[in-house]
Design an enzyme around this catalytic site. Structure first.
Site, PDB file in Angstrom:
ATOM      1  N   ALA A 170       0.833  -1.210   0.000  1.00  0.00           N
ATOM      2  CA  ALA A 170       0.000   0.000   0.000  1.00  0.00           C
ATOM      3  C   ALA A 170       0.863   1.252   0.000  1.00  0.00           C
ATOM      4  O   ALA A 170       0.413   2.318   0.412  1.00  0.00           O
ATOM      5  CB  ALA A 170      -0.910  -0.003   1.219  1.00  0.00           C
ATOM      6  N   GLY A 175       2.244   2.788  -2.596  1.00  0.00           N
ATOM      7  CA  GLY A 175       2.154   3.642  -3.786  1.00  0.00           C
ATOM      8  C   GLY A 175       1.533   4.985  -3.434  1.00  0.00           C
ATOM      9  O   GLY A 175       0.642   5.065  -2.582  1.00  0.00           O
ATOM     10  N   ARG A 213      -2.365   9.688  -9.300  1.00  0.00           N
ATOM     11  CA  ARG A 213      -3.434   9.892 -10.280  1.00  0.00           C
ATOM     12  C   ARG A 213      -4.807  10.093  -9.640  1.00  0.00           C
ATOM     13  O   ARG A 213      -5.750  10.499 -10.312  1.00  0.00           O
ATOM     14  CB  ARG A 213      -3.490   8.719 -11.270  1.00  0.00           C
ATOM     15  N   ASP A 224      -4.940  -1.818  -3.685  1.00  0.00           N
ATOM     16  CA  ASP A 224      -5.824  -1.032  -4.554  1.00  0.00           C
ATOM     17  C   ASP A 224      -6.622  -1.925  -5.498  1.00  0.00           C
ATOM     18  O   ASP A 224      -7.021  -1.510  -6.571  1.00  0.00           O
ATOM     19  CB  ASP A 224      -5.012   0.004  -5.343  1.00  0.00           C
ATOM     20  N   GLY A 244       1.849  -6.799 -16.790  1.00  0.00           N
ATOM     21  CA  GLY A 244       2.913  -7.774 -16.967  1.00  0.00           C
ATOM     22  C   GLY A 244       2.328  -9.005 -17.655  1.00  0.00           C
ATOM     23  O   GLY A 244       1.212  -9.411 -17.346  1.00  0.00           O
ATOM     24  N   ASN A 267      -0.698 -10.622 -15.628  1.00  0.00           N
ATOM     25  CA  ASN A 267      -0.488 -10.730 -14.189  1.00  0.00           C
ATOM     26  C   ASN A 267      -1.435  -9.794 -13.451  1.00  0.00           C
ATOM     27  O   ASN A 267      -1.453  -8.591 -13.687  1.00  0.00           O
ATOM     28  CB  ASN A 267       0.973 -10.346 -13.883  1.00  0.00           C
ATOM     29  N   TYR A 276     -39.044  15.243  12.851  1.00  0.00           N
ATOM     30  CA  TYR A 276     -37.659  15.001  13.238  1.00  0.00           C
ATOM     31  C   TYR A 276     -37.661  14.325  14.599  1.00  0.00           C
ATOM     32  O   TYR A 276     -38.130  14.898  15.594  1.00  0.00           O
ATOM     33  CB  TYR A 276     -36.852  16.303  13.293  1.00  0.00           C
ATOM     34  N   ASN A 328     -33.941  18.711  20.137  1.00  0.00           N
ATOM     35  CA  ASN A 328     -32.944  17.961  20.923  1.00  0.00           C
ATOM     36  C   ASN A 328     -31.705  18.771  21.259  1.00  0.00           C
ATOM     37  O   ASN A 328     -30.933  18.374  22.113  1.00  0.00           O
ATOM     38  CB  ASN A 328     -32.532  16.698  20.165  1.00  0.00           C
ATOM     39  N   TYR A 329     -31.526  19.904  20.606  1.00  0.00           N
ATOM     40  CA  TYR A 329     -30.247  20.608  20.707  1.00  0.00           C
ATOM     41  C   TYR A 329     -30.472  22.038  21.162  1.00  0.00           C
ATOM     42  O   TYR A 329     -31.296  22.760  20.594  1.00  0.00           O
ATOM     43  CB  TYR A 329     -29.593  20.586  19.316  1.00  0.00           C
TER      44      TYR A 329
END
Ligand code: UD1
Ligand code: CA
Length: 454
Positions: free
Chosen positions: A12, A14, A18, A108, A144, A174, A353, A373-374
């Site tokens: 990992a 790399g 890109r 990846d 490959g 590959n 809500y 609630n807030y």
């Protein structure tokens, strides 16, 4: 599950330039899980005895994510990106005695299937010294090439940049996934050089070296889709699309109905019961479990929610983390539920809500009800008792408790607890003025006429 001791090395390191991202490439998600997470889930499911993750400089977040999935994973730093063999060499401390077979995976490649890993270790168990996962590429450019003898043995892997025109014509490629019998990788790693077009240390050179030592290498093939490597955001989207298609199909095979499967989004950990019905445009984020017979109607968005059998959700419902929907509950259109339990048979059918609270069994939450609630500093709890009836357009200012079976008159702003069985009403009394409308219209019409005339 593997039977022979197996070490899985995940590359990992790399940079993933890109991706054009501040986030390391392998932390980008597919189906709500980082690509590294997918690879490590595979490694865990495979029953590897050890997992080693190779990261690049400044990738502490990658190491942390690795440990989140496999707490025992060893993290190795590859200081400079000098090629895949050099990356594996960074994990050399764990490749010594007792490492057993070694599998090398790229972080990846999120679509890789367990069956392919089993194929590779199967080849080792059958006597191969190395096995490579290959595929017939529709377009082999950039990969490959697997160079095989007439009897099918793998003799070498040639990277595109170093391949002759004849070798480039080979379509067997590959995937990058390679397996080595105990001791084999260690013995060839120090001999891999960088005398090639890229000036890199290629792990793929291990194959020719093992063959030169008298070892035998095999190819195991898999569908090309499985080997998709993500290098940019377009490939990330492609991986997502392939993952979703596969997962939807599996869900339908397990008894889930989807009217428009291509519009339904699932996550890596989505759990779906039997006879679940998912209507078009349903998005299911991470952490969702849905019980048997649940209907999720169109355009609903769910994450971190559990939904018990027989519940009806949507259309246009939003369930956020901590929503616990019990049996036969109805959550209707434009209703948002967060960190709240709706107990069996309760209903919130329209425009509400429900955050940080409980709705008791069989209770009814009227249209437009808000759990306030807030207060700008803290989140407070609203508790609605079993069988309670909250009238439309009520504000329940938390912390507050509505007793079992109580009524809240519509339009009320409730700031004090309501006793069980009581009616709570908080609004000014209605006035009635008989004949008022006619008098009003006459007066207004007269005023308008006078204004025009003047
Ligand atoms: C590699 C294979 C190629 C195969 C292809 C499949 C080699 C030499 N070539 O090529 O045969 O067809 O994958 O996609 O192995 N990495 C490091 N450190 C490094 C270099 C790479 O950790 O110094 C990691 C990358 O993060 C990546 C993986 O190794 O996860 C593959 O590297 P990449 O440069 O993408 O290899 P390819 O050129 O695609
Ligand atoms: Ca690659």
């Amino acid at each position: 599950m593997s039977i022979r001791p197996t070490t899985i090395v995940v590359l990992a390191a790399g940079k993933g330039t890109r991706m054009k991202s501040a986030l390391p490439k392998v932390l980008h998600p597919v189906a709500g899980l980082s690509m590294l997470g997918h690879t490590l889930a595979l490694a865990r499911g495979f029953g590897a005895t050890r997992v080693a993750v190779v990261v690049g400089p400044g990738m502490e977040a990658v190491g942390a994510e690795a440990r989140r999935h496999v707490p025992t994973a060893s993290i190795h730093l590859q200081a400079e990106q000098r090629g895949t063999a050099d990356a594996v060499a960074a994990a050399r401390p764990v490749l010594g005695d007792g490492a057993g077979d070694v599998l090398v995976l790229f972080a990846d490649t999120p679509l890789l299937a367990a069956s392919s890993l089993a194929g590779l270790t199967g080849a080792l168990a059958a006597g191969a010294d190395a096995a490579v996962l290959g595929f017939e590429a529709a377009d082999p450019k950039g990969y490959g090439r697997l160079l095989t003898a007439p009897d099918g043995r793998l003799e070498a892997i040639r990277e595109e940049k170093d391949a002759s025109p004849g070798e480039r014509a080979v379509r067997l490629c590959n995937s990058g996934v390679m397996a080595f019998a105990a001791g084999r990788l260690e013995s060839v790693l120090p001999r891999i050089g960088n005398a090639n077009a890229a000036g890199e240390y290629y792990l793929t050179d291990a194959i020719a070296l093992i063959c030169a030592d008298g070892g035998r290498a095999a190819v195991v093939t898999c569908p090309e889709e499985e080997t998709l490597g993500v290098n940019d955001r377009a490939q990330l989207a492609r991986a997502e699309a392939l993952w979703q298609a596969k997962r939807r199909l599996a869900a339908m095979r397990d008894g889930v109905t989807m009217t428009a499967p291509e519009t339904v989004w699932l996550s890596h950990d989505t759990r779906l019961g039997r006879d679940v019905m998912l209507e078009p445009n349903v998005f299911i984020g991470p952490g969702v479990a849905i019980g048997d017979g649940v209907v999720v109607r169109a355009n609903s968005h769910l994450e971190g929610a559990t939904i018990a059998a027989g519940a009806r959700i949507g259309p246009f419902a939003r369930l956020r983390p901590g929503a616990a929907i019990e049996q036969d509950v109805h959550v209707g259109n434009f209703v948002e539920v967060k960190a709240a339990r709706m107990e069996a048979g309760s209903k919130a059918n329209h425009l509400a809500y429900i955050g940080d609270g409980r709705v008791g069994a069989g209770a009814n939450i009227g249209a437009g009800t808000i759990f306030c609630n807030y207060d700008g500093f803290n989140k407070n709890f609203t508790d609605v008792g079993a069988g309670a009836f909250v009238g439309s357009n009520s504000s329940l200012v938390a912390p507050v408790k509505i007793g079992d079976g109580a009524y809240v008159g519509s339009g009320s702003v409730i700031t004090k607890n309501v006793e069980a069985g009581a009616l709570a009403l908080e609004r000014s009394e209605q006035q009635a003025r008989p004949g008022w409308a006619e008098r009003f219209r006459t007066m207004m019409a007269r005023r308008k006429a006078a204004a025009k005339g003047g």
